[in-house]
Write an enzyme that holds these catalytic residues in place. Structure first.
Site, PDB file in Angstrom:
ATOM      1  N   PRO A  21      -5.017  -0.844  -6.025  1.00  0.00           N
ATOM      2  CA  PRO A  21      -5.853  -1.926  -6.548  1.00  0.00           C
ATOM      3  C   PRO A  21      -7.006  -2.211  -5.585  1.00  0.00           C
ATOM      4  O   PRO A  21      -6.821  -2.215  -4.367  1.00  0.00           O
ATOM      5  CB  PRO A  21      -4.881  -3.103  -6.622  1.00  0.00           C
ATOM      6  CG  PRO A  21      -3.537  -2.465  -6.817  1.00  0.00           C
ATOM      7  CD  PRO A  21      -3.591  -1.204  -5.984  1.00  0.00           C
ATOM      8  N   ASP A  35       8.075   5.285  -0.054  1.00  0.00           N
ATOM      9  CA  ASP A  35       8.689   6.392   0.691  1.00  0.00           C
ATOM     10  C   ASP A  35       8.183   6.493   2.124  1.00  0.00           C
ATOM     11  O   ASP A  35       8.364   7.520   2.779  1.00  0.00           O
ATOM     12  CB  ASP A  35       8.445   7.716  -0.035  1.00  0.00           C
ATOM     13  CG  ASP A  35       6.966   8.086  -0.098  1.00  0.00           C
ATOM     14  OD1 ASP A  35       6.108   7.257   0.271  1.00  0.00           O
ATOM     15  OD2 ASP A  35       6.656   9.222  -0.524  1.00  0.00           O
ATOM     16  N   HIS A  38       0.820  -1.211   0.000  1.00  0.00           N
ATOM     17  CA  HIS A  38       0.000   0.000   0.000  1.00  0.00           C
ATOM     18  C   HIS A  38       0.857   1.265   0.000  1.00  0.00           C
ATOM     19  O   HIS A  38       0.425   2.301  -0.505  1.00  0.00           O
ATOM     20  CB  HIS A  38      -0.940  -0.012   1.208  1.00  0.00           C
ATOM     21  CG  HIS A  38      -2.116  -0.920   1.031  1.00  0.00           C
ATOM     22  ND1 HIS A  38      -3.419  -0.529   1.268  1.00  0.00           N
ATOM     23  CD2 HIS A  38      -2.192  -2.213   0.630  1.00  0.00           C
ATOM     24  CE1 HIS A  38      -4.243  -1.539   1.021  1.00  0.00           C
ATOM     25  NE2 HIS A  38      -3.510  -2.575   0.651  1.00  0.00           N
ATOM     26  N   ASP A  39       2.060   1.173   0.557  1.00  0.00           N
ATOM     27  CA  ASP A  39       2.963   2.323   0.530  1.00  0.00           C
ATOM     28  C   ASP A  39       3.504   2.550  -0.877  1.00  0.00           C
ATOM     29  O   ASP A  39       3.441   3.664  -1.408  1.00  0.00           O
ATOM     30  CB  ASP A  39       4.118   2.120   1.511  1.00  0.00           C
ATOM     31  CG  ASP A  39       5.052   3.324   1.563  1.00  0.00           C
ATOM     32  OD1 ASP A  39       4.538   4.460   1.657  1.00  0.00           O
ATOM     33  OD2 ASP A  39       6.276   3.138   1.506  1.00  0.00           O
ATOM     34  N   ASP A  60       2.623 -20.227   1.200  1.00  0.00           N
ATOM     35  CA  ASP A  60       2.753 -21.377   0.296  1.00  0.00           C
ATOM     36  C   ASP A  60       1.898 -21.149  -0.945  1.00  0.00           C
ATOM     37  O   ASP A  60       1.457 -20.031  -1.196  1.00  0.00           O
ATOM     38  CB  ASP A  60       2.369 -22.680   1.026  1.00  0.00           C
ATOM     39  CG  ASP A  60       0.964 -22.632   1.623  1.00  0.00           C
ATOM     40  OD1 ASP A  60       0.138 -21.808   1.160  1.00  0.00           O
ATOM     41  OD2 ASP A  60       0.678 -23.419   2.555  1.00  0.00           O
ATOM     42  N   GLY A  83       5.118   6.032  -4.549  1.00  0.00           N
ATOM     43  CA  GLY A  83       6.360   5.283  -4.434  1.00  0.00           C
ATOM     44  C   GLY A  83       6.648   4.802  -3.022  1.00  0.00           C
ATOM     45  O   GLY A  83       5.929   5.110  -2.064  1.00  0.00           O
TER      46      GLY A  83
END
Length: 325
Positions: A162, A78, A70-71, A254, A76
Site C-alpha cells: 500500500p 515469512d 511490510h513483511d 490510542d 506472506g
C-alpha cells in the site's frame, strides 16, 4: 470503584475475544502454543528483548509494527523483509526507512542459545510487533505460531505494498487480494497512531497538490492545521525529517489518530482519504470510541500475520535472520 471494575471486565472480555480470534485462524498451519514443548520461553525472551530495546529507543515499537506489515504484504509473513543483500526487500523504496532489525537479531541470538534451530525469524517478528503495541499502551492479543522463514527476498516484489497516494479503492483492492476486508484496512491503518513519516511522503499535499492544480493545497487538509504542517516541513527544507503520524499523542497507542482524521489533520493522503470515503468513514467513526478499535485491531493483526504462512518444506528455520541458510 464501580467504573474501575467495569473497565477491568471490558479488558478481560476484549482479551478473551482475541484468544477466540486466534483459535479461529484456519488452514494456515499456525497455532497457539506451538513452541510449548520445544521452546517454552520463546514469548518471554522476545518480550524482554523488545522491552530492553524500547527503553533505550522507543522508536523501535512503531518500527517493528510497520516491519511486520511490510513483511506480510510481500510473499506472506515469512521474514523475507529481514534478509540483507543487494536487491532484497530491505533495499526497496517503501522499506528504506524501516527500523528495528537489531531487535529481531538480538532476540534470535538469545533464542538460538536457549533452543537452537527451533524458532523462526517470522515468528519472532510477529511476537515483537505485538509486544511493541503493548509497550505503547495498546491492546495485547494471542499470536498463533509455527511460521517458517522464506528463502526469497526481492525488491521487485514490493510493488503491491500500500502506498501513501493510493485511493481508498486501490487500498481495498490490495487488502482484499490478501484476504483482508475493509474493516481490517481501517483497523490496521490505525497502527499509524504511533510512529513517524518523512516529510517527502506528504509535502506535496501542502505545496503542490497537482490533483487540484500546480501549487495548490490538498483541500482535505484543515486550513487551521496547514501552518503547523508547513512549519514542520518547510517547502525547501529537509525532506527526510521525521514527523509524527499522530500529532495528538505520537508515542501512545490510542484513538487520537482517528480523531485527527475526523478533524482533517491526517498526515498521509491515504490516511485522510479514510474519512472522505463513505465506505471507510463509518468504520473510522466507530473506532473513535476506543474499545471497539482495540478489539478489532487485535483481530486484524491475527488475520494479517497469517497471510501466506509457510510450513514444512516450504520454508526453513534461519540460523541468522538476515541470511538464508
Amino acid at each position: 470503584m464501580a467504573s474501575g471494575h467495569s473497565s477491568h471486565i471490558l479488558i478481560l472480555v476484549t482479551f478473551l475475544l482475541l484468544v477466540l480470534s486466534a483459535s479461529l485462524v484456519l488452514g494456515q498451519g499456525t497455532r497457539v502454543g506451538f513452541y510449548s514443548a520445544a521452546c517454552p520461553r520463546v514469548e518471554s525472551i522476545v518480550r524482554s528483548t523488545v522491552q530492553s530495546h524500547f527503553r533505550s529507543n522507543p522508536t523501535v515499537a512503531p518500527g517493528l509494527l510497520r516491519m511486520l506489515f511490510h513483511d506480510c504484504f510481500v510473499q506472506g509473513c515469512d521474514a523475507s523483509i529481514l534478509i540483507s543483500g543487494s536487491n532484497t526487500e530491505r533495499t526497496a523504496g517503501p522499506n528504506l526507512l524501516l527500523r528495528g532489525y537489531e531487535v529481531i537479531d538480538d532476540a534470535k541470538t538469545q533464542l538460538e542459545a536457549a533452543c537452537p534451530g527451533i524458532v523462526s525469524c517470522a515468528d519472532i517478528l510477529a511476537l515483537a510487533a505485538r509486544d511493541s503495541v503493548v509497550l505503547t499502551n495498546g491492546p495485547s492479543w494471542v499470536v498463533p505460531l509455527g511460521r517458517r522463514d522464506g528463502r526469497v527476498s526481492l525488491a521487485s516484489n514490493t510493488a503491491n505494498l500500500p502506498a501513501f497516494t493510493d485511493s481508498v479503492d486501490v487500498q481495498k483492492q490490495k487488502f482484499s487480494a490478501l484476504g483482508l476486508n475493509t474493516q481490517d484496512l481501517v483497523a490496521l491503518a490505525g497502527g499509524h497512531t504511533i510512529g513517524t513519516s518523512a516529510c517527502r511522503f506528504f509535502q506535496y499535499r501542502m505545496y503542490n497538490f497537482t490533483r487540484v492544480g500546480n501549487g495548490a493545497v490538498d483541500p482535505s487538509i484543515n486550513p487551521s492545521f496547514l501552518p503547523q504542517l508547513r512549519a514542520l516541513c518547510p517547502q525547501n527544507g529537509d525532506d527526510s525529517k521525521r514527523v509524527a503520524l499522530d500529532t495528538g499523542s505520537p508515542s501512545r497507542f490510542d484513538t487520537s489518530y482517528f480523531t485527527n482524521l475526523r478533524n482533517r489533520r491526517g498526515i498521509l493522503e491515504s490516511d485522510q482519504m479514510l474519512w472522505t470515503d463513505a465506505s471507510t468513514k463509518t468504520i473510522v467513526q466507530r473506532f473513535l470510541t476506543g474499545l471497539s478499535f482495540n478489539l478489532e485491531f487485535g483481530k486484524s493483526m491475527i488475520k494479517m500475520s497469517n497471510i501466506g504462512v509457510k510450513i514444512g518444506n516450504a520454508g526453513e528455520i534461519r540460523k541468522i535472520c538476515s541470511k538464508i541458510n
